[in-house]
Design a protein around this motif. Structure first.
Motif, PDB file in Angstrom:
ATOM      1  N   GLU A  46     -21.782 -40.925  14.179  1.00 19.16           N
ATOM      2  CA  GLU A  46     -22.161 -41.618  12.945  1.00 19.16           C
ATOM      3  C   GLU A  46     -22.617 -40.638  11.864  1.00 19.16           C
ATOM      4  OE1 GLU A  46     -25.146 -44.304  14.406  1.00 19.16           O
ATOM      5  OE2 GLU A  46     -23.651 -45.776  15.080  1.00 19.16           O
ATOM      6  N   LEU A  47     -23.459 -39.685  12.241  1.00 21.91           N
ATOM      7  CA  LEU A  47     -23.969 -38.709  11.268  1.00 21.91           C
ATOM      8  C   LEU A  47     -22.854 -37.830  10.715  1.00 21.91           C
ATOM      9  CD1 LEU A  47     -27.278 -37.582  12.994  1.00 21.91           C
ATOM     10  CD2 LEU A  47     -27.070 -38.867  10.863  1.00 21.91           C
ATOM     11  N   SER A  48     -21.980 -37.382  11.592  1.00 24.69           N
ATOM     12  CA  SER A  48     -20.898 -36.512  11.125  1.00 24.69           C
ATOM     13  C   SER A  48     -19.917 -37.278  10.249  1.00 24.69           C
ATOM     14  CB  SER A  48     -20.185 -35.839  12.298  1.00 24.69           C
ATOM     15  OG  SER A  48     -19.568 -36.786  13.131  1.00 24.69           O
ATOM     16  N   LEU A  49     -19.691 -38.538  10.552  1.00 31.43           N
ATOM     17  CA  LEU A  49     -18.785 -39.339   9.730  1.00 31.43           C
ATOM     18  C   LEU A  49     -19.357 -39.520   8.327  1.00 31.43           C
ATOM     19  CD1 LEU A  49     -16.082 -40.869   9.813  1.00 31.43           C
ATOM     20  CD2 LEU A  49     -17.385 -42.906  10.426  1.00 31.43           C
ATOM     21  N   GLU A  50     -20.638 -39.796   8.229  1.00 28.43           N
ATOM     22  CA  GLU A  50     -21.264 -39.946   6.915  1.00 28.43           C
ATOM     23  C   GLU A  50     -21.255 -38.618   6.154  1.00 28.43           C
ATOM     24  OE1 GLU A  50     -22.040 -42.867   5.498  1.00 28.43           O
ATOM     25  OE2 GLU A  50     -21.205 -43.689   7.339  1.00 28.43           O
ATOM     26  N   THR A  51     -21.532 -37.538   6.853  1.00 24.68           N
ATOM     27  CA  THR A  51     -21.506 -36.219   6.227  1.00 24.68           C
ATOM     28  C   THR A  51     -20.104 -35.875   5.740  1.00 24.68           C
ATOM     29  OG1 THR A  51     -23.343 -35.468   7.607  1.00 24.68           O
ATOM     30  CG2 THR A  51     -21.986 -33.762   6.591  1.00 24.68           C
ATOM     31  N   ALA A  52     -19.108 -36.172   6.555  1.00 23.95           N
ATOM     32  CA  ALA A  52     -17.714 -35.929   6.164  1.00 23.95           C
ATOM     33  C   ALA A  52     -17.365 -36.708   4.908  1.00 23.95           C
ATOM     34  CB  ALA A  52     -16.767 -36.298   7.303  1.00 23.95           C
ATOM     35  N   GLY A  53     -17.806 -37.945   4.840  1.00 24.54           N
ATOM     36  CA  GLY A  53     -17.538 -38.767   3.649  1.00 24.54           C
ATOM     37  C   GLY A  53     -18.160 -38.172   2.398  1.00 24.54           C
ATOM     38  N   LYS A  54     -19.379 -37.707   2.510  1.00 23.40           N
ATOM     39  CA  LYS A  54     -20.057 -37.103   1.354  1.00 23.40           C
ATOM     40  C   LYS A  54     -19.355 -35.822   0.910  1.00 23.40           C
ATOM     41  CE  LYS A  54     -24.537 -39.093   2.379  1.00 23.40           C
ATOM     42  NZ  LYS A  54     -25.911 -38.889   2.808  1.00 23.40           N
ATOM     43  N   LEU A  55     -18.950 -35.019   1.872  1.00 18.69           N
ATOM     44  CA  LEU A  55     -18.259 -33.775   1.530  1.00 18.69           C
ATOM     45  C   LEU A  55     -16.872 -34.052   0.956  1.00 18.69           C
ATOM     46  CD1 LEU A  55     -19.281 -31.539   4.557  1.00 18.69           C
ATOM     47  CD2 LEU A  55     -20.053 -31.314   2.187  1.00 18.69           C
ATOM     48  N   LEU A  56     -16.172 -35.037   1.501  1.00 19.33           N
ATOM     49  CA  LEU A  56     -14.865 -35.408   0.935  1.00 19.33           C
ATOM     50  C   LEU A  56     -15.018 -35.870  -0.504  1.00 19.33           C
ATOM     51  CD1 LEU A  56     -13.094 -37.269   3.866  1.00 19.33           C
ATOM     52  CD2 LEU A  56     -12.177 -35.326   2.584  1.00 19.33           C
ATOM     53  N   ARG A  57     -16.034 -36.652  -0.751  1.00 16.38           N
ATOM     54  CA  ARG A  57     -16.293 -37.132  -2.120  1.00 16.38           C
ATOM     55  C   ARG A  57     -16.503 -35.945  -3.067  1.00 16.38           C
ATOM     56  NH1 ARG A  57     -17.566 -42.199  -3.466  1.00 16.38           N
ATOM     57  NH2 ARG A  57     -18.030 -42.761  -1.317  1.00 16.38           N
TER      58      ARG A  57
END
Length: 144
Positions: A46-57
């Motif tokens: 869950e944490l890595s998915l949210e982090t990935a989303g923020k970095l992709l943005r």
């Protein structure tokens, strides 16, 4: 844009260690350690998915004329735009959409069966998150 993916790599490393610990402590009727490591793996996911989303943005802002338009995107649209700009392949976009759908379900379903089903996704997810970290670092380095 100067940014790095250290936190994303760290969440991937945490996920990997949780998965390795699960292998050492297989599920049994009284295995609290299995539950502990399974929960750690899911939380790392869950944490890595949210982090990935923020970095992709943040990465997408290098491709878009209006950074505010990127801020308005929902997570799934961030993934689709990442595919449109070559940050993710179309196959990767589909997998990331599936990861996101699973994550949305983990937030609402706390059953052991569902948690164990989620564990089946995590080895492939771990590879995808590591690949994404490398691609994002290149995007950030190129735009610096």
């Amino acid at each position: 844009m100067t940014l790095n993916v250290t936190h994303l790599e760290r969440t991937a490393a945490t996920l990997e260690q949780a998965l390795l610990a699960i292998d050492r402590h297989p599920e049994s009727s009284d295995s609290v350690l299995f539950d502990l490591y399974r929960n750690a793996a899911i939380k790392s996911f869950e944490l890595s998915l949210e982090t990935a989303g923020k970095l992709l943005r943040k990465a997408l802002k290098a491709f878009e004329a209006s950074p505010r338009s990127v801020d308005a995107l929902v997570f799934n649209d961030v993934l689709r735009h990442a595919g449109k700009h070559g940050v993710l392949s179309s196959a990767e976009v589909e997998r990331w959409l599936a990861y996101r759908a699973n994550r949305n379900s983990t937030a609402h379903d706390y059953g052991a069966g569902f948690a164990n089903d989620t564990l089946q996704l995590l080895p492939a997810y771990l590879q995808d998150v590591r690949n994404l970290a490398a691609v994002l670092q290149k995007v950030f380095d190129a735009s610096a």
